[in-house]
Design a protein around this motif. Sequence first.
Motif, PDB file in Angstrom:
ATOM      1  N   GLU A  68      35.254  44.708  41.492  1.00 39.72           N
ATOM      2  CA  GLU A  68      35.057  45.909  40.683  1.00 39.72           C
ATOM      3  C   GLU A  68      34.591  47.112  41.488  1.00 39.72           C
ATOM      4  OE1 GLU A  68      31.723  42.931  39.790  1.00 39.72           O
ATOM      5  OE2 GLU A  68      33.865  42.882  39.926  1.00 39.72           O
ATOM      6  N   GLU A  69      33.772  46.881  42.513  1.00 41.28           N
ATOM      7  CA  GLU A  69      33.310  48.016  43.316  1.00 41.28           C
ATOM      8  C   GLU A  69      34.422  48.560  44.209  1.00 41.28           C
ATOM      9  OE1 GLU A  69      29.907  45.889  44.354  1.00 41.28           O
ATOM     10  OE2 GLU A  69      29.275  46.382  42.322  1.00 41.28           O
ATOM     11  N   GLU A  70      35.288  47.667  44.699  1.00 40.45           N
ATOM     12  CA  GLU A  70      36.425  48.107  45.523  1.00 40.45           C
ATOM     13  C   GLU A  70      37.386  48.963  44.719  1.00 40.45           C
ATOM     14  OE1 GLU A  70      38.463  44.815  47.399  1.00 40.45           O
ATOM     15  OE2 GLU A  70      36.549  43.790  47.701  1.00 40.45           O
ATOM     16  N   GLY A 123      43.721  40.389  39.446  1.00 43.34           N
ATOM     17  CA  GLY A 123      42.893  40.244  40.636  1.00 43.34           C
ATOM     18  C   GLY A 123      41.628  41.079  40.629  1.00 43.34           C
ATOM     19  N   PHE A 124      41.260  41.614  39.473  1.00 48.49           N
ATOM     20  CA  PHE A 124      40.085  42.490  39.365  1.00 48.49           C
ATOM     21  C   PHE A 124      38.783  41.761  39.673  1.00 48.49           C
ATOM     22  CE2 PHE A 124      36.536  43.854  36.684  1.00 48.49           C
ATOM     23  CZ  PHE A 124      36.351  45.145  37.159  1.00 48.49           C
ATOM     24  N   SER A 125      38.671  40.509  39.258  1.00 49.58           N
ATOM     25  CA  SER A 125      37.407  39.787  39.352  1.00 49.58           C
ATOM     26  C   SER A 125      36.837  39.794  40.764  1.00 49.58           C
ATOM     27  CB  SER A 125      37.587  38.345  38.888  1.00 49.58           C
ATOM     28  OG  SER A 125      36.343  37.659  38.914  1.00 49.58           O
ATOM     29  N   GLY A 142      33.913  50.403  38.448  1.00 49.69           N
ATOM     30  CA  GLY A 142      32.674  50.085  39.136  1.00 49.69           C
ATOM     31  C   GLY A 142      31.488  49.887  38.195  1.00 49.69           C
ATOM     32  N   LYS A 143      31.629  50.325  36.928  1.00 55.57           N
ATOM     33  CA  LYS A 143      30.568  50.151  35.931  1.00 55.57           C
ATOM     34  C   LYS A 143      30.602  48.772  35.281  1.00 55.57           C
ATOM     35  CE  LYS A 143      30.831  55.067  34.892  1.00 55.57           C
ATOM     36  NZ  LYS A 143      31.245  56.074  33.921  1.00 55.57           N
ATOM     37  N   VAL A 144      31.719  48.073  35.431  1.00 51.78           N
ATOM     38  CA  VAL A 144      31.909  46.772  34.796  1.00 51.78           C
ATOM     39  C   VAL A 144      30.988  45.741  35.447  1.00 51.78           C
ATOM     40  CG1 VAL A 144      33.595  44.920  34.407  1.00 51.78           C
ATOM     41  CG2 VAL A 144      34.295  47.321  34.198  1.00 51.78           C
TER      42      VAL A 144
END
Length: 166
Positions: free
Chosen positions: A92-94, A87-89, A100-102
């Motif tokens: 990333e900021e959350e 569920g990362f997509s 958060g760099k991705v």
Amino acid sequence: MGSEEFRLVLPTIEHEGRLPRKYTADGQGALKNISPPLEWYNLPDGTKSLALVVQDIDAPDPSGPLVPFTVWVVAHIPPTLKGLPEGFSRKEEEVGGDYGKVKEGHNDWKLPGWRGPKMPSRGHRFEFRLYALDEEMHLGHKVTKEKLLEAIQGHVLGEAVLVAIF
């Protein structure tokens, strides 16, 4: 090489290498279009960044041959990360921290992030290809598979490939 080989793992893969439905548009309710969890091991020495391209390598072109269809493009993955959570997509900021760099790129639907396919038939192969790079790529605002693959030429220290079936 043996167990020291750079490798990519999809921990939730089902029997016979099947990709669970919740990672596709064929899932049900909230359990669809979820990006799958990935883990990687044994990064090559000198890895400064990772990049990922996921494609349906059995996608038919309406006018003819099979043409890989890009499902997910991910760049700027710090080598400190050992994987991406389920569920990362588009979150990333959350998730924060090094996540958060991705930077997620645009898929062949012209949308950023993971977009699980709506499959006209079963048996398609999904290729997950993770690149270990010797430097961080500067790809601009809109990242695409083509832009990424062009930028990483000459910078690939290793590739890890995993194929799952849907």
